[in-house]
Write a protein that holds these residues in place. Structure first.
Motif: not given
Ligand code: PLP
Length: 375
Positions: A37-38, A70-71, A178, A180-181, A207
């Motif tokens: 993800g980062s 948070y990314h 984003d 990602v989650i 994820k």
């Protein structure tokens, strides 16, 4: 389609890119694969900056993030950290100087409308103000996780993301979602953006792309944006990682997407998430119960020192540590989020109703133990 052609490519990567183009909203269609993800966020930021450069706007370098966000943990991702790293971020100074912070839509503690039943979207106006004050001609992108997870699990109010899309369009700023989650069913839709009909310019995922079975991430770009790269002699994205889009990870992701669709896991997350929220709301008799928020199986329970005034615990970070420990003593592994007093609950999409009841019981007992200690 893959974002930029490479001499070494394999059919699983091509198939996965094509699959992502099919299931993501709008014209999101060009994919760059990363190990996680980062790196997907790093890629998105580089794409946004290079896009503006190629269009003759090299001064558009700033990226606006939101409080608490948070990314990721790489330097570019930390540059758009909204306070998740808290006071520890100075350990890594100097960070790349392009991040700017705007408020998140956090209705429970909103300085504008916390006392109103409904958000008035002043938080979106605040973000626009940051763009204007910074000078829109210097802003490359706005990055948001559609359900601001790290920002206390604040679910955007109706109209918020539509307004953000309009603001970005007005100032020629790219909008990065984003996911990602939130991607791959977590919030009750394949992508959280779909709840509000949002079509971002760039989407980052990881994820749920492989349900955690293999490390893989992706940055998915709208066709119109990718075209600017493809049409330019300087359009090569100087960005590639040895293990980005590893064949085994791509094969797992393809199978994973098939299973999410076949088992209806997004629909399950919607139904079970509503059940979990109902269970969590039944804990409202606790004197430390502040608020519960969630969408699908992405929920947060905010605990407070004083319910009537919404007063935070004296030391939210320590209170969070204590609550996590008390939950773990009950058998429940959780995280606590910014500023420390929000329990983050994101169980597997396959959780059963009985297991949700068990979870709620564990949190009930953990809250009681916390209250015995602190009230
Ligand atoms: C919204 C968001 N973006 C990016 C990341 C970074 O992903 P990774 O841990 O795979 O680098 C995370 C990780 O939790 C995240 O929640």
């Amino acid at each position: 389609m893959n974002f930029w052609t490479s001499s070494v490519i394999h059919h699983r990567q091509i198939n996965l890119a094509a699959r992502l183009a099919e299931i993501t909203p709008g014209t999101l269609s060009r994919v760059h694969f990363t190990p996680g993800g980062s790196e997907a966020v790093e890629t998105a930021i580089k794409v946004a900056k290079q896009y503006h450069y190629l269009r003759g706007n090299p001064n558009r370098y700033k990226v606006i993030t939101r409080e608490g966000a948070y990314h990721g943990c790489t330097f570019g991702a930390m540059a758009v950290d909204g306070g998740y790293f808290g006071t520890r971020v100075h350990l890594y100074d100097p960070l790349p100087p392009f991040g700017r912070i705007a408020p998140a839509p956090y209705h429970y503690r909103c300085p504008h409308c916390a006392d109103q039943p409904q958000c008035r979207l002043d938080c979106a106006d605040d973000l626009e103000r940051v763009i204007v004050e910074e000078g829109a001609e210097t802003v490359a992108a706005v990055i948001v996780d559609p359900c601001s997870t790290a920002s206390a699990v604040s679910i955007p109010p109706p109209g918020y993301l539509t307004r953000l899309r309009q603001i970005c369009d007005r100032y020629g700023v790219l909008l990065i979602a984003d996911e990602v989650i939130t991607g791959f069913g977590r919030t009750g839709r394949m992508f959280a953006s779909e709840h509000w009909g949002l079509i971002p310019d760039i989407m980052t995922v990881s994820k749920g792309l492989s349900s955690g079975y293999m490390p893989i991430g992706a940055t998915i770009v709208r066709e119109e944006i990718a075209q600017v790269f493809l049409d330019s002699p300087e359009g090569v994205l100087s960005h590639g990682q040895t293990y980005g889009g590893h064949p085994v990870a791509c094969a797992v992701a393809l199978r994973n997407i098939e299973l999410i669709e076949r088992e209806g896991l997004a629909e399950q997350a919607a139904e079970k998430g509503a059940y979990l929220l109902e269970g969590l709301r039944s804990l409202s008799h606790h004197p430390t119960f502040g608020d519960v928020r969630g969408l699908g199986l992405l929920c947060g329970l905010e605990f407070v020192h004083d319910k009537a005034t919404r007063q935070l615990p004296d030391n939210p970070r320590r209170a969070g540590y204590c609550m996590r420990t008390l939950c773990r003593d009950q058998g429940l592994i959780t995280l606590t989020l910014h500023p420390g007093n929000v329990l983050f609950l994101a169980p597997p999409l396959t959780i059963s109703h009985a297991e949700i009841d068990q979870m709620v019981g564990m949190i009930d007992r953990a809250l009681s133990a916390y209250e015995d200690r602190y009230l």
